[in-house]
Motif scaffolding. Structure first.
Motif, PDB file in Angstrom:
ATOM      1  N   LYS A 402       0.844  -1.199   0.000  1.00 29.74           N
ATOM      2  CA  LYS A 402       0.000   0.000   0.000  1.00 29.74           C
ATOM      3  C   LYS A 402       0.878   1.247   0.000  1.00 29.74           C
ATOM      4  O   LYS A 402       1.938   1.268   0.639  1.00 29.74           O
ATOM      5  N   PRO A 403       0.456   2.304  -0.684  1.00 29.13           N
ATOM      6  CA  PRO A 403       1.271   3.528  -0.686  1.00 29.13           C
ATOM      7  C   PRO A 403       1.227   4.265   0.645  1.00 29.13           C
ATOM      8  O   PRO A 403       0.215   4.263   1.340  1.00 29.13           O
ATOM      9  N   ARG A 404       2.376   4.868   1.006  1.00 26.05           N
ATOM     10  CA  ARG A 404       2.437   5.787   2.149  1.00 26.05           C
ATOM     11  C   ARG A 404       2.156   7.184   1.616  1.00 26.05           C
ATOM     12  O   ARG A 404       2.753   7.626   0.644  1.00 26.05           O
ATOM     13  N   VAL A 405       1.257   7.890   2.271  1.00 28.58           N
ATOM     14  CA  VAL A 405       0.781   9.173   1.756  1.00 28.58           C
ATOM     15  C   VAL A 405       1.107  10.277   2.754  1.00 28.58           C
ATOM     16  O   VAL A 405       0.664  10.233   3.910  1.00 28.58           O
ATOM     17  N   GLY A 406       1.883  11.258   2.321  1.00 31.17           N
ATOM     18  CA  GLY A 406       2.215  12.389   3.164  1.00 31.17           C
ATOM     19  C   GLY A 406       1.310  13.572   2.886  1.00 31.17           C
ATOM     20  O   GLY A 406       0.908  13.797   1.743  1.00 31.17           O
ATOM     21  N   VAL A 407       0.975  14.327   3.915  1.00 28.32           N
ATOM     22  CA  VAL A 407       0.100  15.495   3.781  1.00 28.32           C
ATOM     23  C   VAL A 407       0.822  16.710   4.354  1.00 28.32           C
ATOM     24  O   VAL A 407       1.222  16.718   5.528  1.00 28.32           O
ATOM     25  N   LEU A 408       0.973  17.752   3.513  1.00 30.29           N
ATOM     26  CA  LEU A 408       1.675  18.973   3.898  1.00 30.29           C
ATOM     27  C   LEU A 408       0.790  20.177   3.604  1.00 30.29           C
ATOM     28  O   LEU A 408       0.314  20.343   2.482  1.00 30.29           O
ATOM     29  N   SER A 409       0.571  21.003   4.605  1.00 29.22           N
ATOM     30  CA  SER A 409      -0.151  22.259   4.412  1.00 29.22           C
ATOM     31  C   SER A 409       0.845  23.384   4.219  1.00 29.22           C
ATOM     32  O   SER A 409       1.935  23.372   4.804  1.00 29.22           O
ATOM     33  N   SER A 410       0.472  24.387   3.406  1.00 30.22           N
ATOM     34  CA  SER A 410       1.373  25.521   3.197  1.00 30.22           C
ATOM     35  C   SER A 410       0.611  26.826   3.352  1.00 30.22           C
ATOM     36  O   SER A 410      -0.598  26.896   3.112  1.00 30.22           O
ATOM     37  N   GLY A 411       1.345  27.860   3.775  1.00 35.30           N
ATOM     38  CA  GLY A 411       0.749  29.179   3.898  1.00 35.30           C
ATOM     39  C   GLY A 411       1.193  29.883   5.167  1.00 35.30           C
ATOM     40  O   GLY A 411       1.200  29.281   6.255  1.00 35.30           O
ATOM     41  N   ASN A 412       1.574  31.154   5.039  1.00 34.03           N
ATOM     42  CA  ASN A 412       1.986  31.930   6.210  1.00 34.03           C
ATOM     43  C   ASN A 412       0.852  32.116   7.203  1.00 34.03           C
ATOM     44  O   ASN A 412       1.078  32.271   8.403  1.00 34.03           O
ATOM     45  N   GLU A 413      -0.374  32.116   6.680  1.00 30.83           N
ATOM     46  CA  GLU A 413      -1.529  32.393   7.535  1.00 30.83           C
ATOM     47  C   GLU A 413      -2.088  31.153   8.210  1.00 30.83           C
ATOM     48  O   GLU A 413      -2.994  31.226   9.042  1.00 30.83           O
ATOM     49  N   VAL A 414      -1.544  29.957   7.868  1.00 26.52           N
ATOM     50  CA  VAL A 414      -2.103  28.685   8.331  1.00 26.52           C
ATOM     51  C   VAL A 414      -1.439  28.281   9.655  1.00 26.52           C
ATOM     52  O   VAL A 414      -0.208  28.183   9.741  1.00 26.52           O
TER      53      VAL A 414
END
Length: 646
Positions: A402-414
């Motif tokens: 099964k694939p390993r899935v990474g989640v990255l949020s971006s934004g100065n305001e986040v």
């Protein structure tokens, strides 16, 4: 109504000329033309890759029969026998280079191998001639594009009046520029750069150090249909490597990479189906002494009961071993106690009240499953089969990883929602990351939390490089639109040597959705990147629409696509200028059919539209003929959650 345009279809193929059953493109083209009343297929034939035979047919259909359009399929490749272009070009009185360019551009947008095709189009007297590849898929893709201009082209060739058509085209262009509104928002669309083939659509981002004042005011990425986006992703989302895993409670959700066969018979011994008494059938009804007792046992102490003597019976439990010599089991309910021990604790004699046939209530060795029997097929997703695998002695199996899935949020305001007590003006809580991580895990895949990164090029590059080292698929949210700090696409291209396969999709919500691949060197598959919009609903819809099918495909699912179910909408829905994926609550109605209720306002920033949403309506784009869908209309819907009772 004018008479339909007459069409001739000519298949050029050595193999199809010997066996017409091998001709798939000719019948497909006939079906495509037959679906439109504007066309009438008058001639259809198959010829081998022989110049004279091709020439004779084309001359007869154009000069004698006066067919309006001849469409040839086959013989446009690079092999020695592919001579269709060389045969057709000398027959033309005028070439139509625009149509030829259209065929190539449509095909190249789908596959680079289209560069190996050599289409030729043109006019012979009053007949338009078009050559297509021999592949049915390529034929359909090319004709879908040609159909948009074919009636007008034929009118020009036939010298029919086109004044009214030109007027309608100009009016349509004016309307496209001034009156299209997006979902009733009052937005006036002036986006000429969205038109297919606009020079601004280079498919490559500007350099990262380009000043804001010199950046393009339109996206360099073509606006592609959802269907095309699915095809592009499918080309790159390949099944991962095969691994060996133990048969355990953690196995469900994996897909078998090979057939699995039983290594032990089930049952492994003659087993009683009921609680009762093992007998000799030939002894018949009567009173018999109990010779032994056989219970269902576990562990190493279980032994085969001794052979049953004639004129004796043995007590057996459900699942217990039937002693040798016994050929049937009588249920307890068909017996009566005849004699017990003085204490009454032990049966000594039992009366058999009924007769029996040989084999009654006995499971022979291997009757459920024999050694070598296939108990799992390649491509099968493990679920309830887990117990079957364990029962037949299978301890390890090979599955697709099964694939390993990474989640990255971006934004100065986040900001992280847990570690932030109070927001300052201009700040928002990160809802995308937690939503996507939960969705990935709910779908049965491993999710890796990569945190939040500011809108800084060096920081983003560092985090992306770290992420690709430990994940198979990377999801980012934010930084994919046209803002001053939207760096994701140029960073992928210019810093990570990624290929951005598409950067915009004709859909609502989620137009800026981006898909890219990052190369990993020889013999290593590239890493997949889905750069999703920052708006929460856009990111969530993009996950279910594009990411989840890709994850299933990588995990070896034979049918990874989303399942569409028909639902009946419970209110009138205004359509948008783009195809829309409308959030709904799907339930079972009183009549047993599935019904869908809108979750309200559908803005891409409104997370409340996802509350209790378990479906995405697949709505068509608005047209003058179809501005809305009336209440009660049946619409295809993607289920993203569990059905509820109405």
């Amino acid at each position: 109504m004018a008479a339909p345009y007459t069409i001739g279809i000519l298949t050029v193929s050595d193999s199809a000329s010997r066996d017409s059953e091998q001709d798939k493109s000719g019948p497909l083209l006939k079906e495509l033309f037959a679906a439109d009343a504007k066309y009438s297929v008058q001639k259809q034939a198959i010829v081998p890759d022989q110049a004279q035979e091709i020439e004779d047919i084309v001359k007869e259909w154009s000069d004698v029969v006066c067919i309006n359009a001849i469409v040839l399929t086959g013989g446009t490749g690079l092999s020695k026998r592919d001579i269709t272009p060389e045969t057709i070009r000398p027959l033309l009185t005028k070439e139509t280079t625009g149509i030829t360019h259209l065929l190539l551009s449509v095909s190249l947008a789908i596959t680079p191998f289209a560069a190996l095709s050599r289409p030729v189009t043109g006019i012979r007297n009053k007949t338009l001639i078009i050559t297509l590849p021999g592949s049915p898929k390529a034929c359909k893709e090319n004709m879908d594009a040609v159909f948009k201009v074919l009636p007008h082209a034929l009118d020009l060739v036939l010298s029919r009046s086109v004044k009214q058509i030109h007027h309608q085209m100009q009016k349509s262009e004016h309307n496209m520029a001034t009156t299209i509104q997006s979902g009733g928002s009052g937005h006036t669309c002036t986006h000429h750069h969205d038109n297919h083939g606009d020079p601004s659509q280079t498919g490559v981002s500007a350099l990262l150090d380009t000043p804001v004042s010199r950046r393009a005011r339109s996206s360099p990425y073509p606006l592609i249909p959802v269907e095309e986006a699915h095809k592009i992703i499918a080309k790159h989302a390949k099944p991962l490597n095969v691994i060996s895993v133990p048969v355990s409670q953690f196995l469900p959700g994996y897909v078998l990479a090979e057939d699995v066969c039983s290594v032990e018979p089930v049952p492994g011994y003659r087993a009683s189906i009921v609680d009762g008494y093992a007998i000799h059938v030939e002894d018949g009804p009567g009173i018999y002494e109990i010779e032994s007792i056989s219970l269902a046992q576990t562990g190493t102490e279980q032994e085969q009961p001794r052979a049953l003597s004639k004129g004796k019976i043995a007590r057996v439990a459900t699942g217990g071993m039937v002693p040798e010599g016994a050929n049937a089991v009588i249920m307890v309910e068909d017996t009566k106690l005849a004699k017990s021990s003085p204490s009454g604790d032990e049966e000594l004699e039992v009366e058999i009240l009924v007769g029996a046939r040989s084999g009654d209530n006995i499971r022979p060795v291997g009757s459920d499953c024999s050694v070598g029997q296939v108990v799992g097929r390649k491509g099968q997703r493990i679920g309830g089969e887990l117990g079957v695998l364990a029962s037949v002695g299978v301890r390890h199996i090979k599955v697709f990883r099964k694939p390993r899935v990474g989640v990255l949020s971006s934004g100065n305001e986040v900001l992280d929602h847990i570690h932030t007590d109070q927001l300052k003006p201009g700040q928002i809580r990160d809802t995308n990351r937690i939503t996507l991580l939960a969705a990935i895990q709910a779908a049965g895949f491993e999710a890796v939390d990569l945190g939040i990164v500011d809108d800084n090029v060096d920081d983003i590059v560092e985090r992306l490089e770290e992420a690709t080292a430990k994940t198979d698929v990377l999801l980012t949210t934010g930084g994919v639109s046209m803002g001053e700090a939207d760096f994701m696409k140029p960073i992928l291209e210019q810093k990570l040597e990624a290929t951005v396969h598409f950067g915009r999709v004709m859909m609502k919500p989620g137009k800026p959705t981006t898909f890219a691949t990052i190369p990993q060197g020889p013999k290593r598959p590239p890493k997949l990147v889905f750069a999703l919009p920052g708006n929460p609903v856009s990111a969530t819809v993009g996950f279910y629409l594009f990411v989840l099918p890709a994850l299933r495909r990588m995990a070896g699912w034979p049918k990874p696509e989303n399942v569409l179910v028909p639902v009946q909408i419970q209110e009138t829905i205004q359509l948008d200028a783009r195809p829309e994926f409308h959030r709904v609550q799907v339930s079972i109605g009183s009549q047993g059919s599935m019904i869908a209720t809108s979750t309200g306002k559908q803005q891409s920033s409104r997370m409340l539209s996802m509350v209790e949403a378990n479906g995405l309506l697949q709505l068509p784009m608005r047209t003058p003929e179809l501005p809305e869908l009336a209440k009660g209309t049946t619409v295809p819907c993607i289920l993203i959650g569990t059905l509820i009772n109405h």
